[in-house]
Design a protein around this motif. Structure first.
Motif, PDB file in Angstrom:
ATOM      1  N   ASP A   1       0.881  -1.255   0.043  1.00 37.89           N
ATOM      2  CA  ASP A   1       0.056  -0.082   0.078  1.00 37.89           C
ATOM      3  C   ASP A   1       0.806   1.203   0.066  1.00 37.89           C
ATOM      4  O   ASP A   1       1.980   1.120   0.330  1.00 37.89           O
ATOM      5  CB  ASP A   1      -0.700   0.005   1.344  1.00 37.89           C
ATOM      6  N   PRO A   2       0.424   2.401  -0.422  1.00 40.68           N
ATOM      7  CA  PRO A   2      -0.873   2.490  -0.851  1.00 40.68           C
ATOM      8  C   PRO A   2      -1.098   2.110  -2.538  1.00 40.68           C
ATOM      9  O   PRO A   2      -2.384   2.350  -2.781  1.00 40.68           O
ATOM     10  CB  PRO A   2      -0.971   4.223  -0.973  1.00 40.68           C
ATOM     11  N   LEU A   3      -0.070   1.771  -3.170  1.00 43.45           N
ATOM     12  CA  LEU A   3      -0.216   1.267  -4.488  1.00 43.45           C
ATOM     13  C   LEU A   3      -1.323   0.299  -4.577  1.00 43.45           C
ATOM     14  O   LEU A   3      -1.954   0.102  -5.592  1.00 43.45           O
ATOM     15  CB  LEU A   3       1.063   1.049  -5.143  1.00 43.45           C
ATOM     16  N   ALA A   4      -1.060  -0.790  -3.836  1.00 45.65           N
ATOM     17  CA  ALA A   4      -1.940  -2.128  -4.151  1.00 45.65           C
ATOM     18  C   ALA A   4      -3.377  -1.873  -3.466  1.00 45.65           C
ATOM     19  O   ALA A   4      -4.122  -2.855  -3.356  1.00 45.65           O
ATOM     20  CB  ALA A   4      -1.152  -3.150  -3.269  1.00 45.65           C
TER      21      ALA A   4
ATOM     22  N   PRO B   1      -4.098  -5.420  -8.005  1.00 42.15           N
ATOM     23  CA  PRO B   1      -3.457  -6.358  -7.616  1.00 42.15           C
ATOM     24  C   PRO B   1      -1.739  -6.366  -7.435  1.00 42.15           C
ATOM     25  O   PRO B   1      -1.338  -5.522  -8.281  1.00 42.15           O
ATOM     26  CB  PRO B   1      -3.577  -7.452  -8.546  1.00 42.15           C
ATOM     27  N   ILE B   2      -1.118  -6.928  -6.606  1.00 41.49           N
ATOM     28  CA  ILE B   2       0.213  -6.715  -6.541  1.00 41.49           C
ATOM     29  C   ILE B   2       1.178  -6.760  -7.914  1.00 41.49           C
ATOM     30  O   ILE B   2       1.851  -6.166  -8.174  1.00 41.49           O
ATOM     31  CB  ILE B   2       1.040  -7.276  -5.413  1.00 41.49           C
ATOM     32  N   TRP B   3       0.529  -7.806  -8.751  1.00 37.06           N
ATOM     33  CA  TRP B   3       1.300  -8.086 -10.080  1.00 37.06           C
ATOM     34  C   TRP B   3       1.224  -6.784 -10.889  1.00 37.06           C
ATOM     35  O   TRP B   3       1.760  -6.932 -12.112  1.00 37.06           O
ATOM     36  CB  TRP B   3       0.918  -9.440 -10.531  1.00 37.06           C
ATOM     37  N   ASP B   4       0.169  -5.971 -10.745  1.00 36.96           N
ATOM     38  CA  ASP B   4       0.091  -4.819 -11.461  1.00 36.96           C
ATOM     39  C   ASP B   4       1.131  -3.626 -11.380  1.00 36.96           C
ATOM     40  O   ASP B   4       1.114  -2.536 -11.908  1.00 36.96           O
ATOM     41  CB  ASP B   4      -1.300  -4.086 -11.485  1.00 36.96           C
TER      42      ASP B   4
ATOM     43  N   SER C   1       6.492   4.505   7.448  1.00 34.89           N
ATOM     44  CA  SER C   1       5.199   3.798   8.106  1.00 34.89           C
ATOM     45  C   SER C   1       4.490   3.369   7.213  1.00 34.89           C
ATOM     46  O   SER C   1       3.760   4.534   6.620  1.00 34.89           O
ATOM     47  CB  SER C   1       5.095   4.589   9.272  1.00 34.89           C
ATOM     48  N   LEU C   2       4.017   2.134   7.298  1.00 35.19           N
ATOM     49  CA  LEU C   2       2.532   1.832   6.315  1.00 35.19           C
ATOM     50  C   LEU C   2       1.340   2.030   6.800  1.00 35.19           C
ATOM     51  O   LEU C   2       0.302   1.748   6.101  1.00 35.19           O
ATOM     52  CB  LEU C   2       2.854   0.598   5.733  1.00 35.19           C
ATOM     53  N   ASP C   3       1.141   2.347   7.766  1.00 36.17           N
ATOM     54  CA  ASP C   3      -0.149   2.329   8.720  1.00 36.17           C
ATOM     55  C   ASP C   3      -0.136   3.788   9.944  1.00 36.17           C
ATOM     56  O   ASP C   3      -1.196   3.517  10.468  1.00 36.17           O
ATOM     57  CB  ASP C   3      -0.517   1.041   9.239  1.00 36.17           C
ATOM     58  N   GLY C   4       0.848   4.444   9.659  1.00 36.09           N
ATOM     59  CA  GLY C   4       0.827   5.453  10.931  1.00 36.09           C
ATOM     60  C   GLY C   4       1.513   5.059  12.187  1.00 36.09           C
ATOM     61  O   GLY C   4       1.706   5.911  13.047  1.00 36.09           O
TER      62      GLY C   4
ATOM     63  N   TYR D   1       4.614   8.238   3.106  1.00 34.27           N
ATOM     64  CA  TYR D   1       3.657   7.354   2.717  1.00 34.27           C
ATOM     65  C   TYR D   1       2.487   8.409   2.523  1.00 34.27           C
ATOM     66  O   TYR D   1       1.954   8.967   3.392  1.00 34.27           O
ATOM     67  CB  TYR D   1       3.094   6.256   3.707  1.00 34.27           C
ATOM     68  N   VAL D   2       2.042   8.773   1.279  1.00 36.46           N
ATOM     69  CA  VAL D   2       1.055   9.454   0.873  1.00 36.46           C
ATOM     70  C   VAL D   2      -0.149   8.569   0.449  1.00 36.46           C
ATOM     71  O   VAL D   2      -0.081   8.101  -0.748  1.00 36.46           O
ATOM     72  CB  VAL D   2       1.235  10.498   0.018  1.00 36.46           C
TER      73      VAL D   2
END
Lengths: 84, 427
Positions: free
Chosen positions: B17-20, B24-27, B306-309, B341-342
């Motif tokens: 995240d935030p991309l996924a 899907p991860i493979w994209d 930080s992926l979740d704050g 992380y935005v």
């Protein structure tokens, strides 16, 4: 405890940097009190903090006058079980 | 053999995240193509199906070239199941052979080869049931399967992957047009300008340290400097950009300013000056003039993300820039901290100072704090306008998916909103 109306007026005065005596119930936040768009968002956040409530953005931002804010916040407080 | 790409909800999914959140991860992309493209090429599969998190299935169907979340594809052929995290370059499993599977160190199924004859012994009612029974019943392959663990790994390995991909593509020369005066450093054979691409006068293409691939109908405006390895996607426009090494851009992007070792998905804009380095940027992002990210700390220590704050994860690298989710827009002068992380669907207003390192999805970041702003409906209206400007449509399925993402991301956003309210009330 101060009334909902007193608390709404106090928050509005603080956010918009006005004197409480300048604020009338029938006044429109933007047209009469000069609230810019960012200040509208600040008002919502400050009302939520003041009353300990969560307001749905679209509904909250459609409130245009001080009186309707008092009415709306009273209703949300009732719905969320917040004593006022 | 049918290749089944899968990416189902799992404890590690948020590492991307935030991309996924919206794909899907493979994209996710690296080099010239997506992880999925690379796996399909590696396995040589012509029959492909995929399984994504349910909430994004309908949107994925709008663009996927294979069946999505279709359980009927779990029968009728030998299957090769491969998780979206698996690295194609290190995946050396034979596509045919006895049934077996590979797990990661935490026991998550990364791949499974299932002979059709063995399918009857497994529960193939759904992809989740099949993965569970694969893990229970099939022999485990020895050795480790190389997998991606975090988004920034893609950024850090992008330069090498670009070189490998461009060399493998085997294209060279000018099929489009390069207007005089041209300035090429390095070897002409390391530069490819595809059909329809236009390179204006006074563009420097520096292939001394790596190849440059400018794809079809891209347009490179004067005073741009492109340093290889670099891939410019179809119909992208570079506007006097300082395009340093290691960038994968496009398609349909508008890029100016300084960009270094970054991956930018399609339809995103960074039209103006400002620095983007070691960043991963999603689709439909707009970075306002002078938006800049830091990718190096002043003390040269490893960057944490930080992926979740909550607690930051040590990336193990001194160079990591911003991870920016789809549809996020920034104001002029926005400054992102190192390893920021935005989230996706954010509206960010700069403050003149580096912003917090974690900004949750759907945040309206105004006056230095996370607010509810004008809500997600307004963000959707903007997304629809932006899509229509590029001849695309904001669909009902997309809105439904983003409503689900709004719910999925509610926790960290709620915490940030509370903090924001306290700050505003204290002013």
């Amino acid at each position: 405890m101060p009334s909902v109306q007193d608390r709404v007026v106090a928050v509005t005065a603080r956010v918009l940097q006005l004197d409480e005596s300048e604020i009338k119930l029938e006044q429109n936040f933007s047209a009469d009190l000069g609230a810019e768009s960012v200040q509208s968002i600040e008002l919502v956040a400050n009302f939520e903090e003041e009353f300990g409530i969560e307001m749905e953005e679209d509904a909250a931002l459609s409130v245009d006058t001080v009186a309707s804010a008092v009415e709306f916040i009273t209703k949300v407080c009732e719905e969320q079980g917040v004593a006022v | 053999m049918r290749l089944i790409l899968f990416d189902r909800p799992s404890p590690k999914r948020f590492h991307f995240d935030p991309l996924a959140l919206s794909r899907p991860i493979w994209d996710l992309r690296i080099g010239m193509s997506s992880l999925g493209d690379k796996m399909i090429a590696k396995t040589g599969a012509s029959d492909v199906a995929c399984f994504v998190p349910d909430y994004m299935a309908e949107v994925h169907r709008e663009t996927a070239e294979c069946p999505v979340n279709d359980a009927s594809k779990l029968a009728g052929d030998d299957l090769l199941l491969v998780h979206g995290r698996v690295r194609a370059s290190g995946f050396d499993v034979e596509t045919t052979g006895p049934s077996q599977c590979g797990l990661d160190a935490d026991g998550e199924v990364l791949w499974a080869r299932i002979a059709q004859a063995d399918l009857a012994k497994l529960n193939a009612d759904s992809i989740d049931a099949l993965l569970a029974s694969v893990k229970e019943a099939l022999p485990k392959a020895e050795g480790e399967t190389a997998a991606w663990n975090y988004t920034w790994e893609l950024v850090l390995e992008n330069p090498d992957q670009l070189t490998e991909d461009i060399r493998a593509a085997g294209r060279s020369g000018i099929e489009g047009s390069v207007e005089e005066p041209r300035a090429i450093r390095g070897s002409d054979k390391d530069i490819y300008v595809a059909r329809g691409a236009v390179v204006h006068p006074l563009v420097v293409m520096d292939a001394e340290h790596g190849p440059i691939y400018i794809d079809e109908d891209a347009e490179i405006h004067p005073f741009t400097r492109i340093e290889g390895p670099c891939y410019i996607g179809k119909k992208s426009i570079l506007l006097g950009a300082k395009c340093r090494e290691g960038n994968s851009i496009g398609p349909m992007c508008r890029i100016g300013g300084e960009v270094e070792e970054s991956i930018i998905h399609g339809y995103s804009n960074k039209y103006h000056d400002g620095f983007l380095g070691h960043a991963y940027v999603g689709e439909w992002v707009n970075l306002g003039a002078l938006t800049t990210n830091s990718d190096l700390k002043n003390d040269y220590s490893n960057v944490g993300v930080s992926l979740d704050g909550g607690k930051a994860i040590d990336t193990g690298s001194t160079k990591v820039g911003a991870l920016i989710g789809d549809h996020t827009k920034t104001s002029i002068g926005t400054l992102f901290n190192t390893g920021a992380y935005v989230g996706a669907m954010c509206l960010i207003s700069g403050t003149g100072k580096p912003l917090p390192k974690f900004i949750p999805s759907f945040a309206w970041f105004l006056e230095g704090v996370v607010t509810k702003g004008f809500g997600k409906r307004k963000l959707y209206e903007t997304a629809a306008i932006v899509a229509s400007r590029r001849g695309r449509q904001w669909t009902a399925a997309q809105q439904t998916m983003w409503d689900d993402i709004f719910q999925i991301t509610a926790g960290p956003r709620g915490e940030a909103l509370k903090k924001g309210r306290r700050v505003l009330a204290g002013r």
